[in-house]
Design a protein around this motif. Sequence first.
Motif, PDB file in Angstrom:
ATOM      1  N   PRO A  87       0.805  -1.234   0.000  1.00  0.00           N
ATOM      2  CA  PRO A  87       0.000   0.000   0.000  1.00  0.00           C
ATOM      3  C   PRO A  87       0.830   1.272   0.000  1.00  0.00           C
ATOM      4  O   PRO A  87       0.489   2.238  -0.672  1.00  0.00           O
ATOM      5  CB  PRO A  87      -0.846  -0.123   1.269  1.00  0.00           C
ATOM      6  N   GLY A  88       1.918   1.319   0.756  1.00  0.00           N
ATOM      7  CA  GLY A  88       2.717   2.526   0.817  1.00  0.00           C
ATOM      8  C   GLY A  88       2.002   3.655   1.544  1.00  0.00           C
ATOM      9  O   GLY A  88       0.845   3.543   1.950  1.00  0.00           O
ATOM     10  N   ALA A  89       2.703   4.757   1.719  1.00  0.00           N
ATOM     11  CA  ALA A  89       2.145   5.938   2.377  1.00  0.00           C
ATOM     12  C   ALA A  89       1.685   6.936   1.331  1.00  0.00           C
ATOM     13  O   ALA A  89       2.188   6.948   0.206  1.00  0.00           O
ATOM     14  CB  ALA A  89       3.187   6.570   3.293  1.00  0.00           C
ATOM     15  N   PRO A  90       0.729   7.785   1.668  1.00  0.00           N
ATOM     16  CA  PRO A  90       0.287   8.797   0.695  1.00  0.00           C
ATOM     17  C   PRO A  90       1.413   9.744   0.311  1.00  0.00           C
ATOM     18  O   PRO A  90       2.373   9.959   1.058  1.00  0.00           O
ATOM     19  CB  PRO A  90      -0.844   9.527   1.432  1.00  0.00           C
ATOM     20  N   ILE A  91       1.270  10.328  -0.855  1.00  0.00           N
ATOM     21  CA  ILE A  91       2.223  11.332  -1.321  1.00  0.00           C
ATOM     22  C   ILE A  91       2.092  12.574  -0.445  1.00  0.00           C
ATOM     23  O   ILE A  91       0.990  13.034  -0.151  1.00  0.00           O
ATOM     24  CB  ILE A  91       1.951  11.667  -2.797  1.00  0.00           C
ATOM     25  N   GLY A  92       3.203  13.128  -0.043  1.00  0.00           N
ATOM     26  CA  GLY A  92       3.221  14.302   0.820  1.00  0.00           C
ATOM     27  C   GLY A  92       3.616  14.003   2.239  1.00  0.00           C
ATOM     28  O   GLY A  92       3.896  14.933   3.002  1.00  0.00           O
ATOM     29  N   VAL A  93       3.652  12.728   2.631  1.00  0.00           N
ATOM     30  CA  VAL A  93       4.063  12.367   3.993  1.00  0.00           C
ATOM     31  C   VAL A  93       5.546  12.624   4.171  1.00  0.00           C
ATOM     32  O   VAL A  93       5.999  13.200   5.153  1.00  0.00           O
ATOM     33  CB  VAL A  93       3.704  10.898   4.288  1.00  0.00           C
ATOM     34  N   GLY A  94       6.337  12.183   3.203  1.00  0.00           N
ATOM     35  CA  GLY A  94       7.772  12.423   3.234  1.00  0.00           C
ATOM     36  C   GLY A  94       8.531  11.359   4.002  1.00  0.00           C
ATOM     37  O   GLY A  94       8.050  10.811   4.998  1.00  0.00           O
ATOM     38  N   GLY A  95       9.725  11.063   3.529  1.00  0.00           N
ATOM     39  CA  GLY A  95      10.595  10.123   4.224  1.00  0.00           C
ATOM     40  C   GLY A  95      10.129   8.688   4.173  1.00  0.00           C
ATOM     41  O   GLY A  95      10.479   7.895   5.053  1.00  0.00           O
ATOM     42  N   VAL A  96       9.328   8.309   3.177  1.00  0.00           N
ATOM     43  CA  VAL A  96       8.795   6.956   3.073  1.00  0.00           C
ATOM     44  C   VAL A  96       9.273   6.350   1.760  1.00  0.00           C
ATOM     45  O   VAL A  96       9.235   7.007   0.708  1.00  0.00           O
ATOM     46  CB  VAL A  96       7.252   6.956   3.137  1.00  0.00           C
ATOM     47  N   ASP A  97       9.724   5.109   1.817  1.00  0.00           N
ATOM     48  CA  ASP A  97      10.121   4.400   0.607  1.00  0.00           C
ATOM     49  C   ASP A  97       8.904   3.745  -0.034  1.00  0.00           C
ATOM     50  O   ASP A  97       7.990   3.283   0.652  1.00  0.00           O
ATOM     51  CB  ASP A  97      11.176   3.334   0.925  1.00  0.00           C
ATOM     52  N   PHE A  98       8.904   3.702  -1.341  1.00  0.00           N
ATOM     53  CA  PHE A  98       7.834   3.059  -2.094  1.00  0.00           C
ATOM     54  C   PHE A  98       8.375   1.796  -2.745  1.00  0.00           C
ATOM     55  O   PHE A  98       9.511   1.765  -3.226  1.00  0.00           O
ATOM     56  CB  PHE A  98       7.283   4.008  -3.160  1.00  0.00           C
TER      57      PHE A  98
END
Length: 694
Positions: A472-483
């Motif tokens: 699922p990943g994190a939404p765009i704009g959260v920052g600092g998250v790998d996809f």
Amino acid sequence: MPDGSRASRPQAGPAAGPRSGRSRARTPEAVSAALPAAAAERAPAVASDNDAREPAAGAPQPEGAAGAANGGNGDGARAAAPTGHPTGPEDADGARAAAASAPAAETTAHPGPAGPDGAGHPGGGERLRFVGAATRRIARGIDLDEIVLGLCRATVPTFADAILVYLRDPLPVGDERPVGPVVLRLRRTDQLPEHVRGAGEGDAADPGAERPEPVPDLAGAAAERCEVRIGGPLAEVLRGVRPVFGDSSAARAALPELLGDERPVPDRQRTILAPLRGRRRVIGAAVFVRRPDRAAFENDDLLVAAQLATHTALGVDKAVLYGREVYIADELQRTMLPDSLPQPTGVRLASRYLPAAETARVGGDWYDAIPLPGNRVALVVGDVMGHSMTSAAIMGQLRTTAQTLAGLDLPPAEVLHHLDEQAQRLGSDRMATCMYAVYDPVAHRIVIANAGHPPPILLHRGGRAEVLRVPPGAPIGVGGVDFEAVELDAPAGATLLLYTDGLVESRLRDVWTGIEQLRERLIETARLTGPNPPPLEPLCDEVLGMLGPGDRDDDIALLAARFEGIAPSDVAYWFLDPRPQTARQARRLARRALTRWGLEELTDAVELLVSEVITNAVRYAERPITLRLLRTDVLRCEVGDDVPQLPRLRQARPSDEGGRGLYLVNRLARRWGATRLSTGKVVWFELALPSHAR
């Protein structure tokens, strides 16, 4: 009230009869002792006390008059209470004058005449109630037609027997200063039906009885268009703002200019010309007419006409501004979404977009399909938080960024990473979800990366539908998250559905329940077509058909991709070392492939163009060069190298020894282009197939 009495004079005698099961007895002395100020304070209270009940429409009228003139709706004829104090400078004057003239006793008299003979006039309280009901009806309208219709239905036959409404053409918007002459165009007319006006009917009991003179046919007699002459009588009346009687010197000269010289106007005070003034300028005019057998207008009726004209003009201003906002929203949403989807070889695409509501036509949902080198295609669906112009603007920025990143041929996870950085640059609260997938029709594979978006659904050719397991990943704009991206099989005949959460989530169901319902809907639709996959366009309609009345809480973007792929037998692929002999080797390989496909007619052109493109790549490349031929509806040739600089078409001089390679490609090829990749570039060209091979 006897003839000749003024509405501002307190009534003497007993109060009106019981109303809605209640009665209130007042002595003449008590009524006479009531001050005008107290009457003004009581008038709104008396009116609001009648909101819950529907008092009589007024004096007796011919049967069917109110219903026929008001389309079966009696709102315009009922005496209803105003919801608050009038607004605007003209409204305040009218309200004070009408309130001061309100009688102490409660009545249910009609604002019109008390009987067929026209004897009697309404009191100030009745005028207040009528104005309250009429302005509420006008205020209910959103667009121009609803507002003008509300004015007509509220005034005919309660206040007048006929009305004409003229509006400026075109209507000015906001602070715009129109240039050129002022033109008024007839927007709407309304009047009593012919049988109610008495035309062609006599008294059955007394055939010799005198028939009332009917009101002329306004729609057929009045001018459709009027150009206001600068300094003319109509311009002076419109500049004066306040309504005037038709028998006044100003109106006698202005009405023929507005209605036309052939249009007869009832004599005495049976016509009122009321300018319609918006927030900044006059935007039209209204003409109220009463028939000869009805009591003429009084001076207090000018205040009523002023109130109606003011509320109508403000409503028209509101409608024009609202229409402009809707137009801007439509244009913004249209420009943010693709006008049409590409149809690259090996895949078929279809899409749908639905706004959350007619009043919220813009939002942050978007979809896109971006052709990539090698007949690949990038499929994108995203959702920006919110349903405002700001959300649409952010969506447009993210969509443009995604197109730019796709043009660099970056991997899906890398694209989402850069989108995340872009969203953070736009602001700390810029959140969005996105699904980015790249389909390769040659390899029959698809690479998908997810940023907090609902998972896609793959409908197989046999009718089986599965929810793809994508991190699922994190939404765009959260920052600092790998996809993280996953690579999956994309078999020919399968259909991939990418969508936003508005399709599967609402107040009535959670997102996973909606996803399961969508999967079942796809299975049912595929069952109807048997072993063949369902057509894409009807499939999209069937998917949207699952939405119920309470399921439209959010925008909906839907992108469907039917995988067709390219058969391995239609692909020829080689790796070539960058050596001087490579051009000759490439010509030989291309000739063999064309012979195998039965395309010998293209041999000369293909050998020449391949040689030119390969020679240019050999000159600068340091790593192996790729040569690929694809036979689809066209013959496509792709040459890739590790040099990022794109070749440019130029005109060689007669003395130059080189520089003519791309000129030949441009003249002989059906299409050609160059695409920069993360590892270099690809130069490609296409040739049309012979008629026997299509």
